[in-house]
Write a protein that holds these residues in place. Structure first.
Motif, short mmCIF file in Angstrom:
data_model
loop_
_atom_site.label_atom_id
_atom_site.label_comp_id
_atom_site.label_asym_id
_atom_site.label_seq_id
_atom_site.Cartn_x
_atom_site.Cartn_y
_atom_site.Cartn_z
N SER A 1 0.91 -1.10 0.06
CA SER A 1 0.01 -0.09 0.07
C SER A 1 0.81 1.46 0.10
O SER A 1 1.53 1.46 1.03
CB SER A 1 -0.94 0.05 1.41
OG SER A 1 -1.48 -1.21 1.34
N ILE A 2 0.87 1.87 -1.12
CA ILE A 2 1.74 2.99 -1.35
C ILE A 2 1.23 4.42 -0.74
O ILE A 2 0.12 4.77 -0.85
CB ILE A 2 1.98 3.48 -2.59
CG1 ILE A 2 2.48 2.01 -3.46
CG2 ILE A 2 3.01 4.56 -3.04
CD1 ILE A 2 3.69 1.59 -3.11
N ALA A 3 2.32 5.01 0.07
CA ALA A 3 2.18 6.17 0.81
C ALA A 3 2.04 7.43 0.13
O ALA A 3 2.33 7.54 -0.98
CB ALA A 3 3.08 6.16 2.03
N ALA B 1 5.49 5.68 -7.86
CA ALA B 1 5.71 4.35 -6.74
C ALA B 1 4.88 3.13 -7.05
O ALA B 1 5.31 1.96 -7.27
CB ALA B 1 5.74 4.67 -5.55
N ILE B 2 3.76 3.59 -7.37
CA ILE B 2 2.73 2.53 -7.77
C ILE B 2 2.84 2.04 -9.01
O ILE B 2 2.91 0.65 -9.26
CB ILE B 2 1.33 3.53 -7.90
CG1 ILE B 2 0.72 3.90 -6.41
CG2 ILE B 2 0.09 2.52 -8.49
CD1 ILE B 2 -0.61 4.71 -6.37
N LYS B 3 3.38 2.80 -10.11
CA LYS B 3 3.63 2.30 -11.46
C LYS B 3 4.95 1.34 -11.15
O LYS B 3 4.82 0.23 -11.77
CB LYS B 3 4.04 3.36 -12.25
CG LYS B 3 4.49 2.84 -13.91
CD LYS B 3 3.30 2.30 -14.52
CE LYS B 3 3.34 2.37 -15.82
NZ LYS B 3 4.85 1.58 -16.38
N GLU C 1 -5.27 10.85 -11.89
CA GLU C 1 -4.90 11.58 -13.18
C GLU C 1 -3.45 11.27 -13.19
O GLU C 1 -3.28 11.01 -14.48
CB GLU C 1 -5.10 13.11 -12.76
CG GLU C 1 -4.38 14.00 -13.93
CD GLU C 1 -5.54 14.68 -14.83
OE1 GLU C 1 -5.75 14.05 -15.70
OE2 GLU C 1 -5.91 15.77 -14.33
N GLU C 2 -2.71 11.25 -12.47
CA GLU C 2 -1.28 10.95 -12.59
C GLU C 2 -0.98 9.46 -13.16
O GLU C 2 -0.06 9.18 -13.75
CB GLU C 2 -0.29 11.19 -11.24
CG GLU C 2 -0.67 12.48 -10.77
CD GLU C 2 -0.18 13.43 -11.82
OE1 GLU C 2 1.09 13.08 -12.75
OE2 GLU C 2 -0.49 14.80 -11.96
N LEU C 3 -1.80 8.59 -12.56
CA LEU C 3 -1.59 7.20 -13.15
C LEU C 3 -1.97 7.22 -14.55
O LEU C 3 -1.30 6.23 -15.30
CB LEU C 3 -2.59 6.11 -12.36
CG LEU C 3 -1.93 5.81 -10.73
CD1 LEU C 3 -3.21 5.14 -10.13
CD2 LEU C 3 -0.87 5.23 -10.71
#
Length: 392
Positions: free
Chosen positions: A305-307, A324-326, A361-363
């Protein structure tokens, strides 16, 4: 003699009045000081991102510390990261409310001992139950009780989830009322066990369903990433992990030393999570997970789970968390990635909860597919909880 008695009574009355005044004023000042956001609302995104966000049926976050601050989360605030009105505004279905019971003075990410505690004075000034002022287990229970009080006072617009059956019932209710929301109780640091294995049962009975062995200092279970020893699980720590998994409590490895993470992964029989983290491949920090540990959590069927704060993402905006998610998606696949904001964790998060559309949006800018965005924004958490919480 009567004069002295009147003076003493007057002094006692003055002290009581000053204490009441402090309880009314000081907690809010401290909350506003420590819980800030980099980007202030209102937030706007492209029509495409907003449309996708509006279509998400289950938005979830695995970590916030809102219960620490004695904030009335039934009211909307213009400070901090999360409260129930803003959760509803953001169409959030689920928030993990994690409990902090002790924090060392001069806390840092490199080296802390458990010799000091900066939670005691705030607990006193917040007017918490006296039995929780100096007892860590009772501090945890008092925060559990606070969340149940919010549930009772919410007119059933907020529900505490303790089982897969609870979640299924909530999901059914949400089909007819999409504005209701929910939360789960977690614990950040099992020093709150007070060194006793039986207290796992007591905290379970209090409603806690996710626990991390350590927070910012070493304890009886082993070493923190921010402690002194950097050791792995102790024999007591191994007993606790085994007992938790037997009870279908979620093991959270956030803040654990690398050796402790190795030890937990070695004995895990069920999925484990990191409730709020970054990844070293995107942001090289002691706070963050190595590639091997990201893979290890995914192999258990767990969640990374990304902070949403600078030390975790090496940036002060949603784009850094999206990166970080990507990175995790590319490393282990989207099925194991989630959000773990750390709202109200005495850190500056990128946004408050109403800013979650910015992350969509950023994803999209990173060419993450809509299907994968749905998973990360909450679909994975829903599936994980239905599969891993106690059935009843």
């Amino acid at each position: 003699m009567k004069t002295l008695k009147r003076l003493l009574l007057g002094l006692i009355g003055l002290l009581i009045a000053l204490y009441i005044l402090a309880v009314l004023i000081v907690p809010g000042i401290v909350d506003k000081r420590f819980n800030t956001v980099s980007l202030k609302p209102p937030y706007t995104v492209s029509a495409n991102a907003q449309s996708l966000y509006n279509s998400l049926d289950f938005i979830a976050d695995m970590h916030c510390d809102a219960l620490l601050w004695k904030r009335d989360i039934l009211e909307r605030h213009d400070y901090g990261g999360v409260d129930i009105p803003r959760m509803r505004e953001a169409n959030m279905a689920f928030q993990a409310f994690t409990i902090v019971t002790k924090s060392p003075k001069n806390q840092n990410f490199d080296k802390n001992t458990g010799d000091t505690d900066q939670i005691t004075l705030p607990y006193i000034l917040q007017g918490r139950p006296i039995n929780s002022w100096f007892d860590l287990k009772n501090r945890a229970i008092s925060q559990c009780e606070a969340l149940y009080e919010f549930e009772e006072q919410s007119n059933w617009t907020f529900f505490v989830i303790k089982s897969a059956t609870d979640l299924e019932a909530f999901l059914e209710k949400r089909t007819s009322n999409p504005k209701i929301t929910s939360g789960l109780l977690g614990l950040e640091g099992m020093h709150a066990l007070n060194g006793e294995l039986k207290n796992v049962d007591e905290l379970y009975e209090a409603g806690i369903r996710m626990m991390a062995p350590v927070h910012f200092f070493d304890n009886a279970l082993g070493g923190s990433a921010h402690g002194v020893s950097k050791e792995g699980l102790t024999s007591f720590g191994k007993e606790v992990i085994k007992k938790m998994q037997a009870k279908n409590m979620i093991v959270d490895i956030a803040h654990s030393s690398p050796q402790m993470i190795d030890d937990i992964l070695a004995i895990a029989t069920k999925p484990v999570v990191s409730s709020h983290t970054g990844v070293q491949g995107q942001c090289n920090s002691v706070r963050n997970l190595s590639d091997e540990h990201v893979k290890g959590i995914a192999q258990t069927g767990g969640l990374i789970s990304i902070a949403m704060f600078e030390t975790a993402s090496c940036g002060s905006d949603p784009a850094s968390t999206a990166e970080a998610i990507k990175y995790c998606i590319d490393l282990v696949g989207a099925d194991y990635v989630a959000l773990g904001s750390d709202f109200d964790g005495a850190v500056q998060t990128h946004t408050d909860v109403t800013g979650l559309p910015l992350f969509v949006e950023e994803l999209l800018k990173l060419n993450v597919s809509e299907e994968d965005i749905r998973k990360v924004m909450g679909g994975n958490v829903k599936r994980f909880l239905l599969e891993n919480l106690p059935q009843k």
